[in-house]
Design an enzyme around this catalytic site. Structure first.
Site, PDB file in Angstrom:
ATOM      1  N   GLU A 131       8.204  -1.842  -7.393  1.00 40.91           N
ATOM      2  CA  GLU A 131       8.644  -2.155  -6.265  1.00 40.91           C
ATOM      3  C   GLU A 131       7.497  -2.845  -5.281  1.00 40.91           C
ATOM      4  OE1 GLU A 131      10.406   1.217  -4.418  1.00 40.91           O
ATOM      5  OE2 GLU A 131      12.070   1.670  -6.191  1.00 40.91           O
ATOM      6  N   PRO A 132       8.093  -3.700  -4.241  1.00 41.63           N
ATOM      7  CA  PRO A 132       7.176  -4.233  -3.286  1.00 41.63           C
ATOM      8  C   PRO A 132       6.054  -3.602  -2.768  1.00 41.63           C
ATOM      9  CG  PRO A 132       9.517  -4.923  -2.660  1.00 41.63           C
ATOM     10  CD  PRO A 132       9.527  -3.689  -3.839  1.00 41.63           C
ATOM     11  N   THR A 162       9.740  -9.314 -15.126  1.00 39.55           N
ATOM     12  CA  THR A 162       9.730 -10.302 -16.266  1.00 39.55           C
ATOM     13  C   THR A 162      11.030 -10.796 -16.963  1.00 39.55           C
ATOM     14  OG1 THR A 162       7.256  -9.973 -16.421  1.00 39.55           O
ATOM     15  CG2 THR A 162       8.504 -11.215 -18.251  1.00 39.55           C
ATOM     16  N   GLU A 379       1.085  -4.067 -17.064  1.00 40.98           N
ATOM     17  CA  GLU A 379       1.166  -2.853 -17.625  1.00 40.98           C
ATOM     18  C   GLU A 379      -0.043  -1.564 -16.937  1.00 40.98           C
ATOM     19  OE1 GLU A 379       3.744  -2.574 -18.653  1.00 40.98           O
ATOM     20  OE2 GLU A 379       4.554  -4.288 -19.810  1.00 40.98           O
TER      21      GLU A 379
END
Length: 401
Positions: A131-132, A162, A379
């Site tokens: 999240e931002p 993605t 990741e």
């Protein structure tokens, strides 16, 4: 085949698959990758080719129409694809994380509904944790799913998705507090929701908006987006596994596959950088001889090749560990950390070998130089990998006092 990054103990089928993929990369990806990347154009023709090869079903069990191959086979294919263009490997990565999560954690109905169409490439997967405002702090997720009869209502904003535009199935991690009393640890009150949507941008279904592509330094072609949920309603049977509160564990299981994938991408990009560097060093002449004959360049090539070999070996080890059914967070963290760091270093060395030409968009190394940094954060950052590695080592080497 390259002398570097060979893998012992492969079956005839695995070798045949890898040979086919490598041939596809050499003929269909490398010749067009830089041009498409500079235009930030989605590689639809390449994706269609991967679909024809059956790669979207590579790890999906045969009973659902896939090839039923191992994570090792998948990782080695990703290595080859990333050698051609890293963005293409990203297109299939999130698809496979979602397929893996469905295979491992989905209900029988969810498997039967999605896996055959995912194997055929008709349904394309994406997954969403970030999240931002939270970065790597997954426990700080604020997106929420609230039960309302036979449905859940989802609200929140997700980031760095993605395949956000091209996907048709998104695994979204949200908080879901029902059945989890106040004070429950955050990771025990999270749920993965399977959100179906139309491809494209804007409002792709009522309550769900994909605003548009995020403009990036590299990793172009593949669409990276936000995802905004505002009163998004989904049926209760689209809770992954049918039970709330398990989302964090499901996502972390998927992320282990993702970390092996990122390690494989790092290996592929590093291999390509080495190929470009060693080739250019034999063509470029200074002081009356090819620069490859200068000891300084030979030392650099030696270091690059050693890093390619080391990263590949760790990636293969992590994949085989996961395939065995054993816990592999230590191996996956080490492989992701080493491969991404070595990739950056090998690409930079190849860039230096090219001299001023490395700064030119006419040369492929310029693209790799912009792509490699993404692997340092994808990741989980290097710092996150070190935390995982350090904690696991302390578990394994607990002081007996």
């Amino acid at each position: 085949m390259s002398r570097l990054a060979q893998t012992a103990g492969l079956t005839d089928i695995q070798r045949e698959i890898l040979s086919t993929v490598r041939d596809f990369v050499d003929k269909e990806i490398i010749p067009v990758a830089t041009e498409l990347e500079h235009r930030d154009e989605y590689p639809q023709q390449i994706v269609d080719g991967l679909k024809e090869l059956g790669l979207f079903g590579l790890m999906i069990p045969e009973e659902y129409g896939g090839l039923g191959e191992s994570l090792l086979t998948y990782a080695l294919c990703v290595e080859e694809i990333a050698r051609g263009w890293m963005s293409v490997s990203g297109i299939i990565n999130t698809h496979f994380i979602v397929a893996y999560m469905l295979k491992q954690h989905g209900t029988q109905e969810q498997k039967e509904t999605f896996l055959p169409r995912m194997a055929a490439g008709e349904v394309r997967g994406a997954f969403s944790m970030s999240e931002p405002a939270l970065g790597s702090d997954v426990s700080a997720i604020t997106s929420k799913g609230v039960k309302d009869g036979d449905e859940y209502v989802l609200n929140g904003q997700k980031m760095w998705l993605t395949n956000g535009g091209t996907s048709t199935l998104v695994a979204v991690l949200c908080r879901s507090d029902e059945g989890h009393p106040e004070g429950t640890a955050p990771h025990k009150s999270m749920t993965t929701f399977l959100v179906e949507k139309e491809p494209g941008f804007g409002e792709v279904r009522p309550g769900l908006t994909i605003p548009g592509k995020i403009d990036k330094m590299g990793y172009k072609g593949v669409d990276t987006t936000e995802l905004i949920m505002d009163g998004l309603r989904i049926p209760a049977n689209r809770v992954l596994g049918g039970v709330t509160g398990r989302g964090f564990y499901q996502m972390m299981d998927g992320v282990e596959v993702g970390r092996v994938n990122v390690a494989a991408r790092g290996c592929g990009v590093a291999q390509r950088a080495f190929e470009l560097g060693v080739s250019y060093a034999q063509q470029r002449h200074t002081f009356g001889k090819a620069i490859a004959q200068h000891q300084a360049i030979q030392f650099k090539l030696a270091e690059m090749a050693t890093k390619v070999e080391a990263a590949h070996a760790m990636m293969v080890n992590a994949a085989r560990k996961k395939d065995s059914g054993e816990r592999n967070d230590l191996e996956a963290g080490m492989a992701k950390y080493l491969a991404s760091e070595y990739c950056k270093e090998v690409v930079e060395d190849a860039f230096r070998i090219h001299g001023g030409y490395g700064f030119s968009k006419e040369y492929e190394i310029e693209r790799l130089y912009r792509e490699a940094p993404m692997l340092l954060i994808g990741e989980g950052t290097a710092e996150i990998q070190k935390m995982i590695i350090g904690r696991r080592l302390l578990e394994e080497y607990r002081f007996q006092g």
